[in-house]
Design an enzyme around this catalytic site. Sequence first.
Site, mmCIF file in Angstrom:
data_model
loop_
_atom_site.group_PDB
_atom_site.id
_atom_site.type_symbol
_atom_site.label_atom_id
_atom_site.label_comp_id
_atom_site.label_asym_id
_atom_site.label_seq_id
_atom_site.Cartn_x
_atom_site.Cartn_y
_atom_site.Cartn_z
ATOM 1 N N ARG A 44 26.027 -16.089 20.375
ATOM 2 C CA ARG A 44 27.431 -15.673 20.605
ATOM 3 C C ARG A 44 27.772 -15.774 22.093
ATOM 4 O O ARG A 44 28.853 -16.227 22.460
ATOM 5 C CB ARG A 44 27.651 -14.230 20.129
ATOM 6 N N GLU A 62 22.925 -3.655 2.144
ATOM 7 C CA GLU A 62 23.859 -4.755 2.415
ATOM 8 C C GLU A 62 23.439 -6.044 1.694
ATOM 9 O O GLU A 62 22.654 -6.841 2.231
ATOM 10 C CB GLU A 62 23.961 -5.026 3.932
ATOM 11 N N LYS A 68 27.164 -1.821 1.575
ATOM 12 C CA LYS A 68 27.871 -2.698 2.520
ATOM 13 C C LYS A 68 27.964 -4.090 1.892
ATOM 14 O O LYS A 68 27.108 -4.948 2.103
ATOM 15 C CB LYS A 68 27.117 -2.741 3.852
ATOM 16 N N GLY A 116 31.818 -10.898 7.397
ATOM 17 C CA GLY A 116 31.291 -12.144 6.838
ATOM 18 C C GLY A 116 31.845 -13.436 7.413
ATOM 19 O O GLY A 116 31.727 -14.477 6.776
ATOM 20 N N GLY A 117 32.488 -13.382 8.573
ATOM 21 C CA GLY A 117 33.045 -14.614 9.147
ATOM 22 C C GLY A 117 34.545 -14.736 8.939
ATOM 23 O O GLY A 117 35.151 -15.729 9.344
ATOM 24 N N ARG A 177 31.329 -9.127 13.644
ATOM 25 C CA ARG A 177 32.205 -10.067 14.356
ATOM 26 C C ARG A 177 33.664 -9.624 14.378
ATOM 27 O O ARG A 177 34.361 -9.786 15.377
ATOM 28 C CB ARG A 177 32.076 -11.461 13.724
HETATM 29 C C1 5MM Z 1 25.891 -8.053 13.550
HETATM 30 O O1 5MM Z 1 25.285 -9.089 12.791
HETATM 31 C C2 5MM Z 1 24.228 -8.715 11.910
HETATM 32 C C3 5MM Z 1 23.249 -9.832 11.771
HETATM 33 O O2 5MM Z 1 22.502 -9.995 12.886
HETATM 34 P P1 5MM Z 1 21.237 -10.996 12.784
HETATM 35 O O3 5MM Z 1 21.710 -12.231 12.067
HETATM 36 O O4 5MM Z 1 20.900 -11.270 14.203
HETATM 37 O O5 5MM Z 1 20.168 -10.275 12.047
HETATM 38 C C4 5MM Z 1 24.716 -8.549 10.484
HETATM 39 O O6 5MM Z 1 23.721 -7.995 9.665
HETATM 40 C C5 5MM Z 1 25.925 -7.698 10.418
HETATM 41 O O7 5MM Z 1 25.543 -6.362 10.582
HETATM 42 C C6 5MM Z 1 26.624 -7.820 9.084
HETATM 43 O O8 5MM Z 1 26.507 -9.090 8.511
HETATM 44 C C7 5MM Z 1 28.087 -7.552 9.275
HETATM 45 O O9 5MM Z 1 28.544 -8.380 10.316
HETATM 46 P P2 5MM Z 1 29.853 -9.235 10.058
HETATM 47 O O10 5MM Z 1 29.965 -10.072 11.310
HETATM 48 O O11 5MM Z 1 29.603 -10.039 8.810
HETATM 49 O O12 5MM Z 1 30.963 -8.229 9.888
#
Ligand code: 5MM
Length: 354
Positions: A32, A176, A218, A261-262, A292
């Site tokens: 990132r 999750e 989640k 999720g993007g 994100r």
């Molecule tokens: C913050 O991103 C987490 C994943 O990190 P790594 O890929 O380095 O393990 C991820 O688990 C995140 O907590 C969830 O997917 C929710 O993040 P988003 O960006 O999907 O809201």
Amino acid sequence: MNQHLESVTAALVDGGKGILAADETVPTLTKRFDTLGIQSTEESRRTYREMLFSAAGAAAFISGVIMADETIRQKSSGGMPLAEFLLNQGILPGIKVDTGAKPLAGSSGESVTEGLDGLRDRLSAYHDMGARFAKWRAVIAITDTLPSPACVSANAHALARYAALCQEQHLVPIVEPEVLMNGSHAIGRCEEVTGAVLHSVFRALFEQGVSLEATLLKPNMVVAGAECPHPATVQEVATATLRCLRRHAPAAVPGIVFLSGGQDDRMATTHLNAINRLPGSKPWTISFSYGRALQDAALEAWHGRNENLKAGQQAFYHRARCNAAASLGNYTDEMEAEAADAASPLHRQGWHDD
Ligand code: 5MM
């Protein structure tokens, strides 16, 4: 013991608040940072996390923060462990405890999340460091033929073993199971797969004796694939997501905290709001645990520069405020138009106070 876990669970989904997922591993956060030309060092990652954690006023919208292993071991610039720093603001510290999605043996490109070996001891150590909840993410891809039953059941089993260990070690588990948006599938296919995955996860949680009352789910929202030629409308996403959850998420679970999720950050807020505004029964609190969608604007505003720390905090505060409103179904387009600075107490303060 369960009473304590249930009160932590309730605090995490306290009305009008959600969770910040700031648990990117070093390689993910580095990726990132790279896109913005920010150097990724232990200190720059620490500064970035402290910027988010110390945004004045954000604690009104953020109940908990999920940290990565590196972060929970770091200290604020004032020398306070970051877990304690969060607790002092009334934010519960959490920790990501899986060790990542790894190739599933014998599969064609699917993954299973690892991290069960030694987990009991790691959970106990994280609890001693101040963590009050944990997170484990399973990753499920959709194609015409996937996910395979083997991938779904292996991930569900691991999630349930993790959740049982968390509760034994006095941590609330966030479960999750992420069905990815990648692909050109229609929304109906996402609903079908998400439903099957949730069914498998709750069966595994039951088999492992996990207390649902002290667990948060989640999940992904039910959306069309990112490359689908017919993207779903906001109402279609909200309706399919709520229908899927009603069918597959037991009422005993106190809260559903979506991942983004993007999705584009405003879209993630709009969808959350639309789900909460739908009529009919919603036995769980429905909120957010975005990574994100809470951080992208803040990272962009900060850009790795000290002079932008306040701007980064304002951007984070703004998204936290909008998502908190969406968790109550009170989000409006006007909130986006209102300059973050007009609403933010950061206007009247320095970039942090330790
Ligand atoms: C913050 O991103 C987490 C994943 O990190 P790594 O890929 O380095 O393990 C991820 O688990 C995140 O907590 C969830 O997917 C929710 O993040 P988003 O960006 O999907 O809201």
